[in-house]
Design a protein around this motif. Structure first.
Motif, PDB file in Angstrom:
ATOM      1  N   ALA A   1       7.596  -3.560   5.109  1.00  0.00           N
ATOM      2  CA  ALA A   1       6.538  -2.540   4.994  1.00  0.00           C
ATOM      3  C   ALA A   1       6.019  -2.205   6.389  1.00  0.00           C
ATOM      4  O   ALA A   1       5.698  -3.102   7.169  1.00  0.00           O
ATOM      5  CB  ALA A   1       5.405  -3.054   4.116  1.00  0.00           C
ATOM      6  N   PHE A   2       5.923  -0.912   6.698  1.00  0.00           N
ATOM      7  CA  PHE A   2       5.401  -0.485   7.995  1.00  0.00           C
ATOM      8  C   PHE A   2       3.902  -0.244   7.899  1.00  0.00           C
ATOM      9  O   PHE A   2       3.431   0.415   6.975  1.00  0.00           O
ATOM     10  CB  PHE A   2       6.129   0.765   8.486  1.00  0.00           C
ATOM     11  CG  PHE A   2       7.536   0.468   8.926  1.00  0.00           C
ATOM     12  CD1 PHE A   2       7.799  -0.007  10.203  1.00  0.00           C
ATOM     13  CD2 PHE A   2       8.595   0.623   8.045  1.00  0.00           C
ATOM     14  CE1 PHE A   2       9.092  -0.317  10.591  1.00  0.00           C
ATOM     15  CE2 PHE A   2       9.891   0.314   8.423  1.00  0.00           C
ATOM     16  CZ  PHE A   2      10.137  -0.151   9.697  1.00  0.00           C
ATOM     17  N   LEU A   3       3.172  -0.805   8.878  1.00  0.00           N
ATOM     18  CA  LEU A   3       1.723  -0.699   8.925  1.00  0.00           C
ATOM     19  C   LEU A   3       1.310   0.054  10.181  1.00  0.00           C
ATOM     20  O   LEU A   3       1.933  -0.094  11.240  1.00  0.00           O
ATOM     21  CB  LEU A   3       1.085  -2.093   8.955  1.00  0.00           C
ATOM     22  CG  LEU A   3       1.106  -2.911   7.675  1.00  0.00           C
ATOM     23  CD1 LEU A   3       2.497  -3.372   7.311  1.00  0.00           C
ATOM     24  CD2 LEU A   3       0.190  -4.104   7.809  1.00  0.00           C
TER      25      LEU A   3
ATOM     26  N   ASP B   1       1.730  11.495  10.961  1.00  0.00           N
ATOM     27  CA  ASP B   1       1.889  11.780   9.540  1.00  0.00           C
ATOM     28  C   ASP B   1       2.468  10.501   8.942  1.00  0.00           C
ATOM     29  O   ASP B   1       3.646  10.200   9.170  1.00  0.00           O
ATOM     30  CB  ASP B   1       2.833  12.960   9.336  1.00  0.00           C
ATOM     31  CG  ASP B   1       3.134  13.223   7.878  1.00  0.00           C
ATOM     32  OD1 ASP B   1       2.797  12.395   7.012  1.00  0.00           O
ATOM     33  OD2 ASP B   1       3.728  14.281   7.594  1.00  0.00           O
ATOM     34  N   PRO B   2       1.663   9.723   8.206  1.00  0.00           N
ATOM     35  CA  PRO B   2       2.153   8.435   7.715  1.00  0.00           C
ATOM     36  C   PRO B   2       3.425   8.553   6.877  1.00  0.00           C
ATOM     37  O   PRO B   2       4.319   7.708   7.008  1.00  0.00           O
ATOM     38  CB  PRO B   2       0.991   7.899   6.874  1.00  0.00           C
ATOM     39  CG  PRO B   2      -0.211   8.611   7.384  1.00  0.00           C
ATOM     40  CD  PRO B   2       0.272   9.948   7.828  1.00  0.00           C
ATOM     41  N   ILE B   3       3.523   9.569   6.061  1.00  0.00           N
ATOM     42  CA  ILE B   3       4.706   9.730   5.211  1.00  0.00           C
ATOM     43  C   ILE B   3       5.939   9.971   6.067  1.00  0.00           C
ATOM     44  O   ILE B   3       6.968   9.311   5.902  1.00  0.00           O
ATOM     45  CB  ILE B   3       4.494  10.866   4.189  1.00  0.00           C
ATOM     46  CG1 ILE B   3       3.344  10.498   3.245  1.00  0.00           C
ATOM     47  CG2 ILE B   3       5.774  11.122   3.400  1.00  0.00           C
ATOM     48  CD1 ILE B   3       2.861  11.631   2.395  1.00  0.00           C
ATOM     49  N   ALA B   4       5.842  10.904   7.016  1.00  0.00           N
ATOM     50  CA  ALA B   4       6.977  11.215   7.891  1.00  0.00           C
ATOM     51  C   ALA B   4       7.368  10.017   8.743  1.00  0.00           C
ATOM     52  O   ALA B   4       8.549   9.828   9.055  1.00  0.00           O
ATOM     53  CB  ALA B   4       6.645  12.404   8.780  1.00  0.00           C
TER      54      ALA B   4
ATOM     55  N   ARG C   1      -2.659   7.226  -1.540  1.00  0.00           N
ATOM     56  CA  ARG C   1      -2.427   8.678  -1.571  1.00  0.00           C
ATOM     57  C   ARG C   1      -0.997   8.938  -1.141  1.00  0.00           C
ATOM     58  O   ARG C   1      -0.594   8.514  -0.060  1.00  0.00           O
ATOM     59  CB  ARG C   1      -3.370   9.412  -0.611  1.00  0.00           C
ATOM     60  CG  ARG C   1      -4.808   9.459  -1.072  1.00  0.00           C
ATOM     61  CD  ARG C   1      -5.669  10.226  -0.094  1.00  0.00           C
ATOM     62  NE  ARG C   1      -6.165   9.280   0.911  1.00  0.00           N
ATOM     63  CZ  ARG C   1      -6.490   9.590   2.146  1.00  0.00           C
ATOM     64  NH1 ARG C   1      -6.375  10.810   2.591  1.00  0.00           N
ATOM     65  NH2 ARG C   1      -6.926   8.668   2.971  1.00  0.00           N
ATOM     66  N   ASP C   2      -0.250   9.635  -1.967  1.00  0.00           N
ATOM     67  CA  ASP C   2       1.127  10.016  -1.630  1.00  0.00           C
ATOM     68  C   ASP C   2       1.949   8.820  -1.159  1.00  0.00           C
ATOM     69  O   ASP C   2       2.621   8.885  -0.136  1.00  0.00           O
ATOM     70  CB  ASP C   2       1.142  11.115  -0.567  1.00  0.00           C
ATOM     71  CG  ASP C   2       0.455  12.385  -1.037  1.00  0.00           C
ATOM     72  OD1 ASP C   2       0.601  12.727  -2.230  1.00  0.00           O
ATOM     73  OD2 ASP C   2      -0.230  13.017  -0.220  1.00  0.00           O
ATOM     74  N   SER C   3       1.869   7.724  -1.870  1.00  0.00           N
ATOM     75  CA  SER C   3       2.607   6.479  -1.614  1.00  0.00           C
ATOM     76  C   SER C   3       2.188   5.764  -0.321  1.00  0.00           C
ATOM     77  O   SER C   3       2.875   4.858   0.132  1.00  0.00           O
ATOM     78  CB  SER C   3       4.123   6.710  -1.620  1.00  0.00           C
ATOM     79  OG  SER C   3       4.543   7.366  -0.438  1.00  0.00           O
ATOM     80  N   VAL C   4       1.065   6.163   0.260  1.00  0.00           N
ATOM     81  CA  VAL C   4       0.522   5.468   1.431  1.00  0.00           C
ATOM     82  C   VAL C   4      -0.787   4.799   1.004  1.00  0.00           C
ATOM     83  O   VAL C   4      -1.656   5.439   0.410  1.00  0.00           O
ATOM     84  CB  VAL C   4       0.269   6.436   2.607  1.00  0.00           C
ATOM     85  CG1 VAL C   4      -0.369   5.694   3.783  1.00  0.00           C
ATOM     86  CG2 VAL C   4       1.556   7.112   3.032  1.00  0.00           C
TER      87      VAL C   4
END
Length: 151
Positions: free
Chosen positions: A76-78, A90-93, A112-115
């Motif tokens: 998992a990236f933090l 952009d956490p998702i990108a 939110r949006d898998s983050v």
């Protein structure tokens, strides 16, 4: 499985009950406003620490702290920063699973949006009527859960 202790906004105060809660962590994240180097030294006796600089962190020791940290734990990236309003990626990108921040002293866990966005609140001096709090992440095989504990 990894247990990551979450703390922010200590403002020079590390309460014994919060220190006891963090004991047993595999890693500790401090999301800024540490205010005294001794806080990091004490946390480092419990587990390795990743810390970022907050708007109240001053002095030579604080200038050595980065404004943000990006790292991986068990797949998992933090991403860690002090003030969520300063989020510069952009956490998702970027493939970030968890964003850890502080600053507001208001504990929260929101997906939110898998983050997963986590603010552990503040275990430091009480501010307004906000709770004294810290948090933890449990990471296993890329799956993440978070919780806040009030003291």
């Amino acid at each position: 499985m990894k247990r990551i202790g979450l703390i922010s906004d200590t403002h020079g105060l590390l309460r014994p009950e919060v220190e006891a809660f963090l004991r047993g962590s595999d890693h500790i994240i401090h999301a800024g406003d540490i205010c005294e180097q001794q806080i990091l030294e004490r946390l480092n006796t419990l587990a390795p620490v990743t810390a970022v600089r907050g708007n109240n962190d001053n002095g030579a020791w604080a200038k050595r702290l980065p404004m943000t940290q990006f790292f991986e734990v068990e797949g998992a990236f933090l991403y860690v920063l002090h003030d969520l309003a300063d989020l510069d990626v952009d956490p998702i990108a970027a493939g970030v699973r968890v964003v850890v921040s502080g600053h507001s002293h208001k504990p929260s866990v929101e997906e939110r949006d898998s983050v997963l966005y986590v603010n552990p609140g503040s275990p430091g001096p009480r501010r307004f009527k906000l709770p004294i709090a810290a948090g933890e992440l449990i990471i296993q095989g890329g799956k993440v859960s978070a919780r806040i504990v009030e003291f």
